[in-house]
Design a protein around this motif. Structure first.
Motif, mmCIF file in Angstrom:
data_model
loop_
_atom_site.group_PDB
_atom_site.id
_atom_site.type_symbol
_atom_site.label_atom_id
_atom_site.label_comp_id
_atom_site.label_asym_id
_atom_site.label_seq_id
_atom_site.Cartn_x
_atom_site.Cartn_y
_atom_site.Cartn_z
ATOM 1 N N ALA A 168 -1.999 31.567 -32.280
ATOM 2 C CA ALA A 168 -1.306 30.622 -31.396
ATOM 3 C C ALA A 168 -0.541 31.362 -30.301
ATOM 4 O O ALA A 168 -0.518 30.926 -29.141
ATOM 5 C CB ALA A 168 -0.362 29.741 -32.212
ATOM 6 N N THR A 199 -8.128 27.523 -26.563
ATOM 7 C CA THR A 199 -6.670 27.355 -26.677
ATOM 8 C C THR A 199 -6.283 25.950 -27.098
ATOM 9 O O THR A 199 -5.253 25.763 -27.757
ATOM 10 C CB THR A 199 -5.972 27.691 -25.338
ATOM 11 O OG1 THR A 199 -6.439 26.804 -24.322
ATOM 12 C CG2 THR A 199 -6.252 29.124 -24.921
ATOM 13 N N ASN A 206 -0.061 24.686 -29.440
ATOM 14 C CA ASN A 206 0.208 26.023 -29.969
ATOM 15 C C ASN A 206 1.697 26.252 -30.225
ATOM 16 O O ASN A 206 2.057 26.963 -31.171
ATOM 17 C CB ASN A 206 -0.350 27.079 -29.017
ATOM 18 C CG ASN A 206 -1.861 27.191 -29.098
ATOM 19 O OD1 ASN A 206 -2.415 27.653 -30.084
ATOM 20 N ND2 ASN A 206 -2.545 26.747 -28.050
ATOM 21 N N ASP A 262 -2.975 32.529 -27.724
ATOM 22 C CA ASP A 262 -3.414 31.378 -26.921
ATOM 23 C C ASP A 262 -2.370 31.015 -25.868
ATOM 24 O O ASP A 262 -2.710 30.693 -24.717
ATOM 25 C CB ASP A 262 -3.674 30.166 -27.821
ATOM 26 C CG ASP A 262 -4.990 30.269 -28.580
ATOM 27 O OD1 ASP A 262 -5.862 31.024 -28.126
ATOM 28 O OD2 ASP A 262 -5.140 29.591 -29.605
#
Length: 317
Positions: A76, A294, A51, A79
């Motif tokens: 992102a 994630t 991420n 996450d």
């Protein structure tokens, strides 16, 4: 099992705001926690790296300053927030054997976990709307999804997540808990904490239900509606090649929607059917229900998005 020297307290010795909560690892595998935790911690590390790379690519590459990728950067960021909310207690539990959390720390973790989950759900809905506009109104796409509009959408998603989750920790303070309570997972969740309370939890349960309905419930319904309208639009396209091309732009988003919602559905079913028969499986599902989205979100977009791959190769070169 409880920590050595600690006795389970009953509701006869309940207290408000000064309870200690014990995290639960994998029941029956306490002696192997170190080895069992290696894959989970590896997923956490890969999730964070993946991420962070997505965020850096989108921030530094002007070619990726498009609505779809800006929404991906929001995903992102949520996450990373979810990893930051869950990863520390997993490390404390599995690597250091530390199980105790104070009420304030547990309530704070609960707030951030649910808030970032709601943010992610809201971003997925925004991405569904982005795909709908791109397919339904391609000529007006740039004028509808301006940077200003996306900033307002992002702010609205964040404000909604905060407002829906703020009552939870506040209302928990009015409940009485045993001086020591054993959680069902390796992190603090609202339904778990409410289930441990010794006093009336009806208000907390209703607030939790309303919160879920106005976040995950509403978002999932609108995402389904968006894809129904997308499908209707695509079926109206005469050329089969153009139909396939339009649908292909939705594949990545559809994958991460399924990755986000299916583990939550599986955990919910497991809690109601076999939680007590297979407690270790329930804990594993709870961990994966946070960690799988994630780690998979950056992987899916790196595989499916040509622009992301090109940007990544350009940075390596």
């Amino acid at each position: 099992q409880l920590l050595p020297g600690i006795t389970m307290f009953s509701c006869n010795t309940s207290t408000s705001g000064h309870s200690t909560f014990l995290l639960t690892g994998f029941p029956g595998l306490e002696a192997s926690h170190y080895w069992v935790s290696i894959p989970i911690n590896l997923i956490c590390v890969v999730s964070i790296l993946g991420n962070v790379i997505i965020l850096l690519l989108i921030c530094t590459d002007p070619a990726l300053h498009e609505p779809m990728y800006i929404f991906l950067s929001m995903l992102a960021a949520s996450d990373l927030g979810l990893c930051a909310s869950t990863f520390p207690t997993m490390m404390w539990l599995f690597w250091l054997g530390a199980r105790e959390l104070s009420f304030d720390l547990c309530a704070a973790q609960m707030f951030f976990i649910h808030a970032f989950t709601y943010v992610e759900s809201g971003v997925l809905l925004a991405m569904a709307f982005d795909r709908f506009v791109a397919i339904r109104e391609p000529l007006h796409y740039a004028t509808i999804l301006t940077h200003s509009a996306m900033a307002k959408v992002g702010a609205a998603i964040l404000v909604r997540a905060v407002l829906l989750n703020l009552p939870g920790p506040i209302l928990l303070r009015r409940l009485l808990f045993p001086q020591i309570s054993v959680l069902s997972h390796c992190c603090c969740l609202h339904c778990d904490l409410v289930g441990l309370a010794c006093s009336d939890t009806q208000i907390n349960s209703w607030v939790g239900l309303v919160s879920i309905l106005f976040s995950l419930g509403l978002d999932s319904s609108l995402i389904v509606l968006s894809y129904a309208l997308i499908l209707q639009t695509v079926l109206g396209i005469a050329s089969p090649g153009e139909r396939l091309k339009s649908l292909n732009t939705c594949v990545s988003h559809l994958c991460i929607v399924l990755i986000f919602y299916l583990p939550k559905l599986g955990l919910s079913v497991l809690h109601r059917v076999e939680k007590h028969s297979y407690p270790a499986l329930a804990v594993l599902m709870a961990n994966l229900h946070f960690l799988v989205p994630t780690i998979m979100n950056p992987i899916v977009y790196c595989i499916k998005s040509k622009q992301i791959r090109q940007s990544l190769l350009k940075h390596f070169q």
